[in-house]
Design a protein around this motif. Sequence first.
Motif, PDB file in Angstrom:
ATOM      1  N   LEU A 176       0.803  -1.219   0.000  1.00 29.70           N
ATOM      2  CA  LEU A 176       0.000   0.000   0.000  1.00 29.70           C
ATOM      3  C   LEU A 176       0.837   1.271   0.000  1.00 29.70           C
ATOM      4  O   LEU A 176       0.333   2.347  -0.328  1.00 29.70           O
ATOM      5  N   GLY A 177       2.099   1.180   0.395  1.00 27.50           N
ATOM      6  CA  GLY A 177       2.914   2.384   0.480  1.00 27.50           C
ATOM      7  C   GLY A 177       2.341   3.363   1.494  1.00 27.50           C
ATOM      8  O   GLY A 177       1.836   2.986   2.555  1.00 27.50           O
ATOM      9  N   GLY A 178       2.361   4.645   1.176  1.00 24.61           N
ATOM     10  CA  GLY A 178       1.896   5.679   2.093  1.00 24.61           C
ATOM     11  C   GLY A 178       0.418   5.620   2.419  1.00 24.61           C
ATOM     12  O   GLY A 178      -0.028   6.216   3.410  1.00 24.61           O
ATOM     13  N   LEU A 179      -0.359   4.913   1.620  1.00 24.11           N
ATOM     14  CA  LEU A 179      -1.793   4.803   1.896  1.00 24.11           C
ATOM     15  C   LEU A 179      -2.057   3.974   3.150  1.00 24.11           C
ATOM     16  O   LEU A 179      -3.115   4.082   3.763  1.00 24.11           O
ATOM     17  N   ASN A 241       1.944   3.885  -4.866  1.00 23.30           N
ATOM     18  CA  ASN A 241       2.245   2.640  -5.565  1.00 23.30           C
ATOM     19  C   ASN A 241       1.136   2.351  -6.580  1.00 23.30           C
ATOM     20  O   ASN A 241       0.806   3.196  -7.403  1.00 23.30           O
ATOM     21  N   LEU A 242       0.506   1.196  -6.499  1.00 25.46           N
ATOM     22  CA  LEU A 242      -0.563   0.857  -7.442  1.00 25.46           C
ATOM     23  C   LEU A 242      -1.925   1.389  -7.004  1.00 25.46           C
ATOM     24  O   LEU A 242      -2.872   1.376  -7.786  1.00 25.46           O
ATOM     25  N   SER A 243      -2.014   1.832  -5.763  1.00 24.15           N
ATOM     26  CA  SER A 243      -3.287   2.319  -5.230  1.00 24.15           C
ATOM     27  C   SER A 243      -3.323   3.845  -5.296  1.00 24.15           C
ATOM     28  O   SER A 243      -2.344   4.496  -5.652  1.00 24.15           O
ATOM     29  N   HIS A 244      -4.480   4.417  -4.968  1.00 30.65           N
ATOM     30  CA  HIS A 244      -4.564   5.870  -4.942  1.00 30.65           C
ATOM     31  C   HIS A 244      -5.699   6.328  -4.042  1.00 30.65           C
ATOM     32  O   HIS A 244      -6.521   5.524  -3.585  1.00 30.65           O
ATOM     33  N   ARG A 245      -5.720   7.634  -3.777  1.00 27.24           N
ATOM     34  CA  ARG A 245      -6.763   8.255  -2.963  1.00 27.24           C
ATOM     35  C   ARG A 245      -7.354   9.432  -3.733  1.00 27.24           C
ATOM     36  O   ARG A 245      -6.643  10.206  -4.364  1.00 27.24           O
ATOM     37  N   ILE A 272     -13.711  10.632   1.383  1.00 29.50           N
ATOM     38  CA  ILE A 272     -12.363  10.161   1.062  1.00 29.50           C
ATOM     39  C   ILE A 272     -12.468   8.759   0.469  1.00 29.50           C
ATOM     40  O   ILE A 272     -12.910   7.820   1.128  1.00 29.50           O
ATOM     41  N   LEU A 273     -12.076   8.636  -0.783  1.00 25.26           N
ATOM     42  CA  LEU A 273     -12.169   7.368  -1.500  1.00 25.26           C
ATOM     43  C   LEU A 273     -10.779   6.804  -1.704  1.00 25.26           C
ATOM     44  O   LEU A 273      -9.878   7.498  -2.190  1.00 25.26           O
TER      45      LEU A 273
END
Length: 302
Positions: A176-179, A241-245, A272-273
């Motif tokens: 997830l990295g920073g998420l 990374n591969l995810s996002h907000r 917040i999605l």
Amino acid sequence: MQHETQVRLIREALESIDRGAPPMTEAFTRNDPAAYTSQERARREREILFREYPLVAGFSCRVKKPGDYFTDSLGPPPMLVTRNNEGQLRAFANICRHRGSRLVEGCGSGAARFSCPYHAWSYDIDGKLRAIPEEAGFATLDRESRGLVSFPVEEKFGLVWVTPREGGHINVEKYLGGLAEDLASYGIDDFALADQRVVRRNMNWKLVSDTFWEAYHIKVLHKSNIAPMFVKNLALYDGFNLSHRLVGIRNSIEKMRDLPESKWDLIPHATILMNLFPNTICVMQSDHVETYRVFPVPGRVN
């Protein structure tokens, strides 16, 4: 969400409102229709995205105590998640090793064994084969090698994550990295499940996800319900990374102008999605979280 991140996002939102335009890239992009219609791509998505990556299987609150379990049949392999007597989570293919029958349905508590409805082969909550009726017919069978197929599982941020492949890998925080920091801050571990349902539609699975990742449609599609609550066409993006907000901004963000930054609080004034790659969307509201898990159906271009 860290307060400094909230301050940055509120600043960006207010600047966008004052400018009269959302943040933009230099040029728009195009989607190739083949991404939604190609049979070969659909096959590869099912084999790679839904077998090689950690998937959200459910909420931790569903398996709080030893003997608690739940099943999930939406992904390519049906899954069984249990908590053993040592308090550890285990994840298995929900498939009897004898003739491939679905082992158990639904969810429950206090389980010690799972017995197959076809021939009553039984497994304990650690997946070990414990009983074979009329065992004389299987005199040479090695029980130790015929336990349930095990999958890597992690319990993080109130969610249960499974990589649904035997011998697969899982490291949710790295993935997830920073998420991960964002997810941890919401305290989903302490949430209770209010409702769940399965919705089936004859459409490409990515189209469901796509709808969450832009605010452009809200003033049109949702003009009679939520549109009056939100700033027109304003959403703030961050990648991890591969995810996002993506943060949708409510009109009430204007209240922040009258407060010092030390008292700024984004959560009541935003939706917040979070896209948890590849197929899970977490929507944080001020008092609850909505989670959408989107799966393709084998055998169709979807």
